[in-house]
Design an enzyme around this catalytic site. Structure first.
Site, mmCIF file in Angstrom:
data_model
loop_
_atom_site.group_PDB
_atom_site.id
_atom_site.type_symbol
_atom_site.label_atom_id
_atom_site.label_comp_id
_atom_site.label_asym_id
_atom_site.label_seq_id
_atom_site.Cartn_x
_atom_site.Cartn_y
_atom_site.Cartn_z
ATOM 1 N N ASN A 197 0.870 -1.172 0.000
ATOM 2 C CA ASN A 197 0.000 0.000 0.000
ATOM 3 C C ASN A 197 0.914 1.231 0.000
ATOM 4 O O ASN A 197 1.522 1.561 1.013
ATOM 5 C CB ASN A 197 -0.873 -0.038 1.262
ATOM 6 C CG ASN A 197 -1.903 1.064 1.278
ATOM 7 O OD1 ASN A 197 -1.899 1.960 0.426
ATOM 8 N ND2 ASN A 197 -2.794 1.011 2.241
ATOM 9 N N ARG B 22 -2.380 -2.244 -3.490
ATOM 10 C CA ARG B 22 -3.649 -1.583 -3.204
ATOM 11 C C ARG B 22 -3.695 -0.307 -4.048
ATOM 12 O O ARG B 22 -2.770 0.514 -3.985
ATOM 13 C CB ARG B 22 -3.732 -1.225 -1.727
ATOM 14 C CG ARG B 22 -4.999 -0.493 -1.431
ATOM 15 C CD ARG B 22 -5.101 -0.057 -0.011
ATOM 16 N NE ARG B 22 -6.380 0.608 0.173
ATOM 17 C CZ ARG B 22 -6.719 1.235 1.274
ATOM 18 N NH1 ARG B 22 -5.905 1.268 2.307
ATOM 19 N NH2 ARG B 22 -7.891 1.810 1.360
ATOM 20 N N HIS C 237 -13.020 1.862 0.053
ATOM 21 C CA HIS C 237 -12.944 0.791 1.075
ATOM 22 C C HIS C 237 -13.511 -0.537 0.553
ATOM 23 O O HIS C 237 -13.904 -1.392 1.340
ATOM 24 C CB HIS C 237 -13.747 1.157 2.356
ATOM 25 C CG HIS C 237 -13.166 2.269 3.159
ATOM 26 N ND1 HIS C 237 -13.959 3.189 3.791
ATOM 27 C CD2 HIS C 237 -11.895 2.602 3.453
ATOM 28 C CE1 HIS C 237 -13.205 4.053 4.442
ATOM 29 N NE2 HIS C 237 -11.932 3.712 4.251
ATOM 30 N N GLY D 32 -13.202 3.807 10.590
ATOM 31 C CA GLY D 32 -11.830 4.086 11.045
ATOM 32 C C GLY D 32 -11.646 5.581 10.955
ATOM 33 O O GLY D 32 -12.622 6.331 11.024
ATOM 34 N N GLY E 154 -10.885 7.071 8.272
ATOM 35 C CA GLY E 154 -11.804 7.215 7.132
ATOM 36 C C GLY E 154 -12.954 6.253 7.406
ATOM 37 O O GLY E 154 -12.744 5.228 8.061
ATOM 38 N N ARG F 103 -12.774 14.429 8.056
ATOM 39 C CA ARG F 103 -13.632 14.764 6.908
ATOM 40 C C ARG F 103 -15.056 15.045 7.369
ATOM 41 O O ARG F 103 -15.562 14.367 8.268
ATOM 42 C CB ARG F 103 -13.665 13.610 5.899
ATOM 43 C CG ARG F 103 -12.345 13.361 5.190
ATOM 44 C CD ARG F 103 -12.551 12.333 4.074
ATOM 45 N NE ARG F 103 -11.294 11.864 3.547
ATOM 46 C CZ ARG F 103 -10.892 10.589 3.575
ATOM 47 N NH1 ARG F 103 -11.650 9.645 4.107
ATOM 48 N NH2 ARG F 103 -9.729 10.261 3.061
ATOM 49 N N ASP G 197 -9.023 11.867 16.817
ATOM 50 C CA ASP G 197 -8.882 10.485 17.270
ATOM 51 C C ASP G 197 -10.025 10.126 18.225
ATOM 52 O O ASP G 197 -10.253 10.825 19.209
ATOM 53 C CB ASP G 197 -7.532 10.345 17.987
ATOM 54 C CG ASP G 197 -7.177 8.892 18.224
ATOM 55 O OD1 ASP G 197 -7.966 8.177 18.889
ATOM 56 O OD2 ASP G 197 -6.122 8.458 17.738
ATOM 57 N N ARG H 35 -10.337 7.927 20.450
ATOM 58 C CA ARG H 35 -9.964 7.673 21.851
ATOM 59 C C ARG H 35 -9.938 8.969 22.660
ATOM 60 O O ARG H 35 -10.399 9.021 23.799
ATOM 61 C CB ARG H 35 -8.582 6.997 21.925
ATOM 62 C CG ARG H 35 -8.629 5.535 21.607
ATOM 63 C CD ARG H 35 -7.273 4.980 21.363
ATOM 64 N NE ARG H 35 -6.705 5.523 20.124
ATOM 65 C CZ ARG H 35 -5.760 4.939 19.422
ATOM 66 N NH1 ARG H 35 -5.225 3.816 19.838
ATOM 67 N NH2 ARG H 35 -5.311 5.480 18.307
ATOM 68 N N GLY I 31 -10.626 0.562 12.713
ATOM 69 C CA GLY I 31 -10.134 1.017 14.021
ATOM 70 C C GLY I 31 -11.205 1.283 15.059
ATOM 71 O O GLY I 31 -11.176 0.737 16.162
ATOM 72 N N ILE I 32 -12.189 2.097 14.701
ATOM 73 C CA ILE I 32 -13.231 2.447 15.664
ATOM 74 C C ILE I 32 -14.273 1.329 15.761
ATOM 75 O O ILE I 32 -14.665 0.914 16.857
ATOM 76 C CB ILE I 32 -13.879 3.803 15.264
ATOM 77 C CG1 ILE I 32 -12.803 4.905 15.315
ATOM 78 C CG2 ILE I 32 -15.051 4.142 16.174
ATOM 79 C CD1 ILE I 32 -13.202 6.197 14.642
ATOM 80 N N GLU J 4 -7.432 -6.129 4.834
ATOM 81 C CA GLU J 4 -7.315 -5.804 3.409
ATOM 82 C C GLU J 4 -6.120 -6.508 2.772
ATOM 83 O O GLU J 4 -6.175 -6.889 1.607
ATOM 84 C CB GLU J 4 -7.213 -4.287 3.242
ATOM 85 C CG GLU J 4 -8.538 -3.619 3.593
ATOM 86 C CD GLU J 4 -8.458 -2.113 3.721
ATOM 87 O OE1 GLU J 4 -8.834 -1.434 2.776
ATOM 88 O OE2 GLU J 4 -8.022 -1.639 4.777
HETATM 89 P P1 AMP Z 1 -8.156 3.113 11.241
HETATM 90 O O1 AMP Z 1 -8.214 4.274 10.281
HETATM 91 O O2 AMP Z 1 -9.008 1.966 10.810
HETATM 92 O O3 AMP Z 1 -6.751 2.705 11.585
HETATM 93 O O4 AMP Z 1 -8.817 3.632 12.612
HETATM 94 C C1 AMP Z 1 -8.260 4.682 13.358
HETATM 95 C C2 AMP Z 1 -9.246 5.072 14.452
HETATM 96 O O5 AMP Z 1 -9.480 3.953 15.300
HETATM 97 C C3 AMP Z 1 -8.773 6.228 15.323
HETATM 98 O O6 AMP Z 1 -9.803 7.196 15.447
HETATM 99 C C4 AMP Z 1 -8.541 5.550 16.661
HETATM 100 O O7 AMP Z 1 -8.809 6.406 17.723
HETATM 101 C C5 AMP Z 1 -9.558 4.442 16.629
HETATM 102 N N1 AMP Z 1 -9.255 3.446 17.670
HETATM 103 C C6 AMP Z 1 -8.224 2.588 17.733
HETATM 104 N N2 AMP Z 1 -8.252 1.918 18.902
HETATM 105 C C7 AMP Z 1 -9.338 2.364 19.604
HETATM 106 C C8 AMP Z 1 -9.919 2.082 20.884
HETATM 107 N N3 AMP Z 1 -9.384 1.190 21.690
HETATM 108 N N4 AMP Z 1 -11.031 2.766 21.242
HETATM 109 C C9 AMP Z 1 -11.573 3.675 20.444
HETATM 110 N N5 AMP Z 1 -11.084 3.990 19.223
HETATM 111 C C10 AMP Z 1 -9.979 3.346 18.810
#
Ligand code: AMP
Length: 394
Positions: free
Chosen positions: A8, A89, A178, A208, A210, A239, A281, A283, A329-330, A382
């Site tokens: 990627n 990718r 995606h 995530g 995105g 975004r 983020d 978190r 992620g989320i 992916e």
């Molecule tokens: P990604 O783009 O799929 O890597 O997702 C990134 C997002 O996942 C970010 O906003 C992170 O804060 C969120 N994320 C990762 N771990 C956690 C967690 N334990 N609790 C809440 N959000 C998380």
């Protein structure tokens, strides 16, 4: 034994994963960051350890050479011949590419002709492809496209109600992104349910940094929330997702900015970050909200409301759904976001089981036994999807 590299490439980074296929076992993975800048960082994971090196890497070609030589040096491979294929990718396949393809001259020329559909991503993707092809000229290079899975969307889903000429001459339409993740997760969902993809309707929530939602009917994407670009749909880390297009001109006048600058703000300073004023983020937002920060909670709620809107709309469009899946992620980690969303679509007969929902990053059913629609957490992968398609085309 077949080793396949999944790649990627971004503008200044190159993520890679070497997989043993068809076992789908990760041999090693890593990332080269800050390519073209001083102090580039090369990191690679091996047997649970992370090795990191700081060096100057002037372009993607040098990054590929360093990466491949590292694989030899660390004895991960004995020779380059062991890598039988490289899966790349690629963010955009335009209106022509409907599946993964082998990347020869003709295909690369086509991708070059559509770079302006996704200049920030497609340009770097092509740089990565060319760099790998130069170092491994005798290996098959396969393009796996973020947009390809959405090629099955019917016209009524992908057309915008704009002058026909915009679509016909300038290819202005919904493409969706995606796709690799939506396909992996919806296929896996069918498998968990003991069904074939053709037998189930699934709503995938890839949330995530995105984020996009996809209506997968009988294994095919019939609608998705991202559009001509990844800016459309639900609010994301930075975004905005959907806004009235008239806002662009209005804010250009108020702030004395060009259209490009406003679009940039909608892409990079909006979403979680724009509403909360704190962070992109999730978190940080969860932590801030727990301290009573109203705007942090609002940023979460504005997104959850829109996700629920899409779920309800896709449920109706598909004539019902067997499952709703959370990924990325989320989606995989934030139990509060999952329950926030599902509690907004209770009218569909969906019910979350908070005990089951108390999990992170694992595959699990999180709805109650009584729920009319099953709800799952399914970690996306992916790279495995890229390696599967590459293997199929070898
Ligand atoms: P990604 O783009 O799929 O890597 O997702 C990134 C997002 O996942 C970010 O906003 C992170 O804060 C969120 N994320 C990762 N771990 C956690 C967690 N334990 N609790 C809440 N959000 C998380």
């Amino acid at each position: 034994m077949t080793k396949i590299m999944a790649v990627n490439a971004g503008s200044s980074s190159l993520k890679f994963q070497l997989l043993e296929m068809p076992e789908e076992k990760t041999i090693t993975s890593g990332i080269v960051e800050r390519i073209g800048m001083k102090k580039s960082v090369f990191s690679i994971k091996l047997n649970g350890d992370k090795l990191e090196e700081t060096l100057d890497i002037k372009d993607h070609g040098v990054a590929v050479n360093i990466l491949l030589n590292k694989l030899l040096e660390l004895k991960i491979i004995a020779s380059f011949d062991e890598i039988l294929g490289v899966g790349h990718r690629v963010v955009h396949g335009g209106s022509k590419i409907a599946e993964s393809i082998v990347l020869n001259e003709k295909e690369i020329s086509y991708l070059e002709s559509i770079v302006d559909l996704a200049p920030l991503h497609l340009g770097p993707n092509l740089t990565g492809i060319k760099a790998f092809k130069e170092v491994l000229p005798n290996v098959k290079h396969v393009g796996v496209f973020d947009t390809a899975f959405h090629h099955t969307m019917p016209e009524e889903s992908f057309l915008y109600a704009v002058p026909w000429d915009w679509y016909e001459r300038f290819q202005v339409r919904k493409y969706g992104f995606h796709g690799t993740s939506h396909k992996f997760v919806s296929d896996r969902c069918a498998e968990i349910m003991g069904k074939k993809p053709e037998e189930v309707n699934v709503i995938v929530c890839h949330i995530g940094n995105g984020a996009s939602i996809c209506a997968v009917k009988g294994g095919h994407s019939v609608d998705t929330s991202m559009g001509f670009t990844p800016l459309e749909g639900i609010p994301m880390g930075t975004r905005s997702g959907n806004v009235d297009p008239a806002v662009v001109e209005f804010m250009m006048t108020k702030k004395n900015k060009k259209a490009k600058e406003i679009t940039n703000i909608l892409n990079k300073q909006s979403g979680y970050l724009g509403v909360s004023g704190v962070s992109s983020d999730s978190r940080d937002l969860v932590a801030e909200s727990a301290k009573g920060n109203h705007r942090a909670q609002l940023a979460i709620d504005v997104q959850a409301k829109r996700i629920a809107d899409y779920i309800a709309s896709y449920y109706v469009y598909m004539g019902g759904a067997d499952a709703i899946v959370f990924t990325a992620g989320i989606g995989e980690n934030a139990k509060s976001t999952r329950s926030n969303v599902i509690n907004r679509v209770k009218a569909l007969g969906v019910e979350i089981d908070e005990e089951r929902n108390d999990c992170r990053g694992v595959e699990r059913l999180i709805s109650t036994d009584e729920s009319k629609v099953k709800v799952y957490v399914i970690p996306t992968n992916e790279e495995v999807m890229i390696a599967r398609d590459t293997l199929a085309l070898l």
